[in-house]
Design a protein around this motif. Structure first.
Motif, PDB file in Angstrom:
ATOM      1  N   CYS A  70       2.867  -3.921  -0.482  1.00 37.37           N
ATOM      2  CA  CYS A  70       3.954  -3.083  -0.276  1.00 37.37           C
ATOM      3  C   CYS A  70       3.975  -3.583   1.611  1.00 37.37           C
ATOM      4  O   CYS A  70       3.111  -4.446   1.728  1.00 37.37           O
ATOM      5  CB  CYS A  70       4.098  -2.118  -0.054  1.00 37.37           C
ATOM      6  N   GLY A  71       5.441  -3.863   2.005  1.00 42.04           N
ATOM      7  CA  GLY A  71       5.043  -3.843   3.868  1.00 42.04           C
ATOM      8  C   GLY A  71       3.720  -3.507   4.909  1.00 42.04           C
ATOM      9  O   GLY A  71       3.504  -3.751   5.046  1.00 42.04           O
ATOM     10  N   ASP A  75       1.121  -4.455   6.321  1.00 43.18           N
ATOM     11  CA  ASP A  75       1.339  -4.523   8.301  1.00 43.18           C
ATOM     12  C   ASP A  75       0.052  -3.996   8.764  1.00 43.18           C
ATOM     13  O   ASP A  75      -0.406  -4.196   9.414  1.00 43.18           O
ATOM     14  CB  ASP A  75       2.674  -3.416   8.364  1.00 43.18           C
ATOM     15  N   HIS A  99       8.510   0.181  12.761  1.00 43.24           N
ATOM     16  CA  HIS A  99       8.705   0.651  11.490  1.00 43.24           C
ATOM     17  C   HIS A  99       6.776   1.994  11.667  1.00 43.24           C
ATOM     18  O   HIS A  99       5.860   1.137  12.544  1.00 43.24           O
ATOM     19  CB  HIS A  99       8.526   0.293  10.249  1.00 43.24           C
ATOM     20  N   ALA A 101       5.074   2.099   9.832  1.00 40.71           N
ATOM     21  CA  ALA A 101       4.103   1.288   9.258  1.00 40.71           C
ATOM     22  C   ALA A 101       3.115   0.875   9.261  1.00 40.71           C
ATOM     23  O   ALA A 101       1.797  -0.047   9.589  1.00 40.71           O
ATOM     24  CB  ALA A 101       4.735   0.307   7.762  1.00 40.71           C
ATOM     25  N   ASN A 150      15.135  -2.141  11.436  1.00 39.67           N
ATOM     26  CA  ASN A 150      15.411  -1.493  10.127  1.00 39.67           C
ATOM     27  C   ASN A 150      16.779  -0.801   9.896  1.00 39.67           C
ATOM     28  O   ASN A 150      17.221  -0.288   9.512  1.00 39.67           O
ATOM     29  CB  ASN A 150      14.241  -0.960   9.027  1.00 39.67           C
ATOM     30  N   ASP A 175       6.291  -7.968  11.609  1.00 46.96           N
ATOM     31  CA  ASP A 175       6.779  -7.118  10.741  1.00 46.96           C
ATOM     32  C   ASP A 175       8.834  -7.450  10.608  1.00 46.96           C
ATOM     33  O   ASP A 175       8.898  -7.449  11.235  1.00 46.96           O
ATOM     34  CB  ASP A 175       7.238  -5.398  10.649  1.00 46.96           C
ATOM     35  N   VAL A 177       9.978  -7.516   7.231  1.00 49.59           N
ATOM     36  CA  VAL A 177      10.291  -6.680   6.054  1.00 49.59           C
ATOM     37  C   VAL A 177      11.600  -6.720   6.193  1.00 49.59           C
ATOM     38  O   VAL A 177      12.180  -7.274   5.365  1.00 49.59           O
ATOM     39  CB  VAL A 177      10.044  -5.268   6.444  1.00 49.59           C
ATOM     40  N   GLN A 178      12.284  -6.618   6.766  1.00 50.36           N
ATOM     41  CA  GLN A 178      13.817  -6.515   6.714  1.00 50.36           C
ATOM     42  C   GLN A 178      14.782  -8.208   7.711  1.00 50.36           C
ATOM     43  O   GLN A 178      15.527  -7.834   7.215  1.00 50.36           O
ATOM     44  CB  GLN A 178      14.518  -5.540   7.645  1.00 50.36           C
ATOM     45  N   LYS A 201      12.866  -5.955  -0.381  1.00 50.16           N
ATOM     46  CA  LYS A 201      14.032  -5.180   0.538  1.00 50.16           C
ATOM     47  C   LYS A 201      15.335  -6.439  -0.220  1.00 50.16           C
ATOM     48  O   LYS A 201      15.972  -6.809   0.380  1.00 50.16           O
ATOM     49  CB  LYS A 201      13.490  -5.344   1.801  1.00 50.16           C
TER      50      LYS A 201
HETATM   51  N1  PLP Z   1       8.619  -2.291   7.836  1.00 50.83           N
HETATM   52  C1  PLP Z   1       9.642  -2.202   7.657  1.00 50.83           C
HETATM   53  C2  PLP Z   1      10.521  -2.840   9.123  1.00 50.83           C
HETATM   54  C3  PLP Z   1      10.767  -1.337   7.017  1.00 50.83           C
HETATM   55  O1  PLP Z   1      11.701  -1.274   7.109  1.00 50.83           O
HETATM   56  C4  PLP Z   1       9.318  -1.051   5.965  1.00 50.83           C
HETATM   57  C5  PLP Z   1      10.834  -0.209   5.326  1.00 50.83           C
HETATM   58  O2  PLP Z   1      11.689   0.709   5.113  1.00 50.83           O
HETATM   59  C6  PLP Z   1       8.498  -1.443   5.925  1.00 50.83           C
HETATM   60  C7  PLP Z   1       7.737  -2.653   6.730  1.00 50.83           C
HETATM   61  C8  PLP Z   1       7.722  -0.563   4.779  1.00 50.83           C
HETATM   62  O3  PLP Z   1       8.485  -1.605   3.545  1.00 50.83           O
HETATM   63  P1  PLP Z   1       7.308  -0.761   2.520  1.00 50.83           P
HETATM   64  O4  PLP Z   1       8.745   0.203   2.127  1.00 50.83           O
HETATM   65  O5  PLP Z   1       7.165  -2.175   1.418  1.00 50.83           O
HETATM   66  O6  PLP Z   1       6.081  -0.585   2.496  1.00 50.83           O
END
Ligand code: PLP
Length: 383
Positions: A70-71, A75, A99, A101, A150, A175, A177-178, A201
Motif C-alpha cells: 500500500c501507499g 512511505d 498524509h 503515512a 489529498n 508521496d 499517491v494522489q 487510488k
Molecule cells: N499518501 C496519500 C497522499 C494518501 O492520500 C494516502 C491515502 O489516502 C496514503 C498516502 C496512504 O495510502 P494507502 O491507503 O494505500 O496506505
C-alpha cells in the motif's frame, strides 16, 4: 437510492478491466513466481510485465519499481529505509500537510531523537520554498514532500523541490499517491530518488502499492525476509494484485489526456455551480496548481461533517478532511496549516472525481447542495 461517488481521493472503484486481468491469477496461474518449477515460474513473467507497465506510466526503468502492500508501506519504507541506510545521522524535512503515512513515521523518528523540520504552507496551500531552502542549508537531509495533496489537490513544484534537495546533497522522496494516474509523471525529468504510489487510488484494488527507487539510491530493506523484489522487499509477491496494478497503470496511461480534460470540466462545473448557489462558500487551495479531479469547498458557518451526513442520506459520497481523520470534529491538519478561518475551516468538504463520474452526478449535487446548506445554516449558532 442512487449512489453518486465523489470520494475518489479516498478510494476508487476497481476498473472491470483490472478485475478481468486479475482473475486467472486466482483460478489457474496461482503458483509462486519464485518457484524453480514451470508452474510457479510461468507466473514470474506476468509480474515483470506489470512492473514494466507501471514503470512506463512513471517514465522509470522496470528495475526501479518495488511492489509493496500500500501507499503507507511505501512511505514508511522510503523514509525509514533512507534514514537507516544513510550511514550517518541525517535530518528529516517534510511538510505540515503530508498524509499521516508520512507524518507518523517522521514523528516516530523524532521520538527516537532525530531532528525533524516541517515546512509550512500559505493560505493557498502552496509550499514555502524559502523555508525549505533555509532548512536545506543546515545540512543534508532525507526529505519527504508530497507531489499532490489529498485534501485540496494542490500540486507542489516537485521538480524544483527535487533539484533543490539534490543540490544540497540530500535524499528526496515524494508521496505521489494522489498524483499517479491523474497527472503526467516523467521521472526522467524529475530527479526524485523515491516515489510512493497506491493501487486503490487509480482503479486497482486495495492492498497493492509500489515504491519507485531510483537506481543507485541507498535504501535499507524495511520488510526483511526472502529475496523477492531483488532483496528490497521480502514476502511472496501478491501476483493477482500486482497484475491488477499493472493493468490499471496501462489504462491510466492510455486514457489520461481525455480523462483529465473531461473530469476537470465536471469538477469545474460543480465548483462554479456551488459557489453561485451557496452563498458564503469558498474554495480552499491554489486553483491554478491543482489535480484535475479535486475540489475542497468550505461552506462557512456550518460543519463539514453535517454536510456529509446530509449528502450521504441522498446517496452522495464526499469527504471532510482525509478519510483517516474523519470522525473527528477538528478541522483537518491541512486546512489548519493553511490558516483557513475558523468559520470556514469547519465547513470544508472535499469532492473528488474519477473517470466513472458523469454530468448527471454534478446535476444531482447542484440540485441538492443549496438546500442542505440552507437547512444547516438555519441551525447554525454562527449565522
Ligand atoms: N499518501 C496519500 C497522499 C494518501 O492520500 C494516502 C491515502 O489516502 C496514503 C498516502 C496512504 O495510502 P494507502 O491507503 O494505500 O496506505
Amino acid at each position: 437510492m442512487r449512489t453518486v461517488y465523489l470520494d475518489n481521493n479516498a478510494t476508487t472503484q476497481v476498473a472491470p478491466e483490472v478485475t478481468e486481468a486479475m482473475m486467472p491469477f486466482f483460478n489457474d496461474l496461482w503458483g509462486n513466481p519464485s518457484s524453480m518449477h514451470y508452474f510457479g515460474g510461468q507466473v514470474a513473467k506476468y509480474v515483470e510485465e506489470a512492473r514494466a507497465k507501471l514503470a512506463a506510466l512513471l517514465g522509470a526503468e522496470p528495475s526501479e519499481i518495488v511492489f509493496t502492500s500500500c501507499g503507507t508501506e511505501s512511505d514508511n519504507t522510503a523514509i525509514k529505509g533512507a534514514i537507516n541506510a544513510a550511514g550517518r545521522r541525517m535530518r528529516v524535512i517534510t511538510t505540515r500537510v503530508e498524509h499521516p503515512a508520512v507524518l507518523s513515521p517522521c514523528r516516530d523518528l523524532q521520538e527516537q531523537g532525530y531532528d525533524i523540520v516541517e515546512i509550512g504552507v500559505n493560505e493557498k496551500g502552496s509550499l514555502d520554498l524559502d523555508e525549505l531552502e533555509s532548512a536545506l542549508e543546515q545540512g543534508p537531509a532525507v526529505v519527504s514532500i508530497m507531489w499532490a495533496n489529498n485534501e485540496t489537490g494542490v500540486i507542489f513544484p516537485i521538480r524544483k523541490i527535487a533539484r533543490m534537495v539534490k543540490e544540497s546533497g540530500g535524499v528526496i522522496h515524494t508521496d505521489a499517491v494522489q498524483a499517479v494516474g491523474k497527472i503526467p509523471i516523467d521521472l526522467k525529468k524529475v530527479p526524485v530518488d523515491m516515489l510512493s504510489l497506491s493501487g486503490h487510488k487509480l482503479h486497482a484494488p486495495k492492498g497493492i502499492g509500489a515504491l519507485y527507487v531510483r537506481k543507485g539510491t541507498k535504501l535499507k530493506t524495511f520488510l526483511m525476509g526472502g529475496h523477492q523484489e531483488h532483496g528490497r522487499r521480502g514476502g511472496t509477491e501478491n501476483v493477482p494484485y500486482i497484475v491488477g496494478l499493472g493493468r490499471a497503470a496501462e489504462l491510466a496511461a492510455a486514457h489520461m489526456d481525455e480523462e483529465t480534460s473531461r473530469v476537470s470540466k465536471l469538477r469545474d462545473r460543480l465548483e462554479k455551480g456551488l459557489l453561485e448557489t451557496c452563498p458564503d462558500s469558498r474554495i480552499n487551495g491554489d486553483t491554478e496548481h491543482r489535480l484535475p479531479n479535486t475540489t475542497n469547498i468550505s461552506f462557512q458557518y456550518i460543519e463539514g461533517e453535517a454536510v456529509l451526513y446530509h449528502l450521504s442520506d441522498l446517496g452522495v459520497c464526499a469527504s471532510s478532511g482525509s478519510a483517516c481523520t474523519s470522525g473527528s470534529l477538528e478541522p483537518s491538519h491541512v486546512i489548519r496549516a493553511m490558516g483557513v478561518p475558523f468559520t470556514a475551516a469547519h465547513g470544508s468538504t472535499r469532492f473528488s472525481f474519477s473517470r466513472y463520474n458523469t454530468d448527471e452526478d454534478v446535476d444531482y449535487l447542484l440540485e441538492n447542495m443549496p438546500k442542505i446548506v440552507d437547512r444547516l445554516r438555519n441551525l447554525s449558532p454562527f449565522v
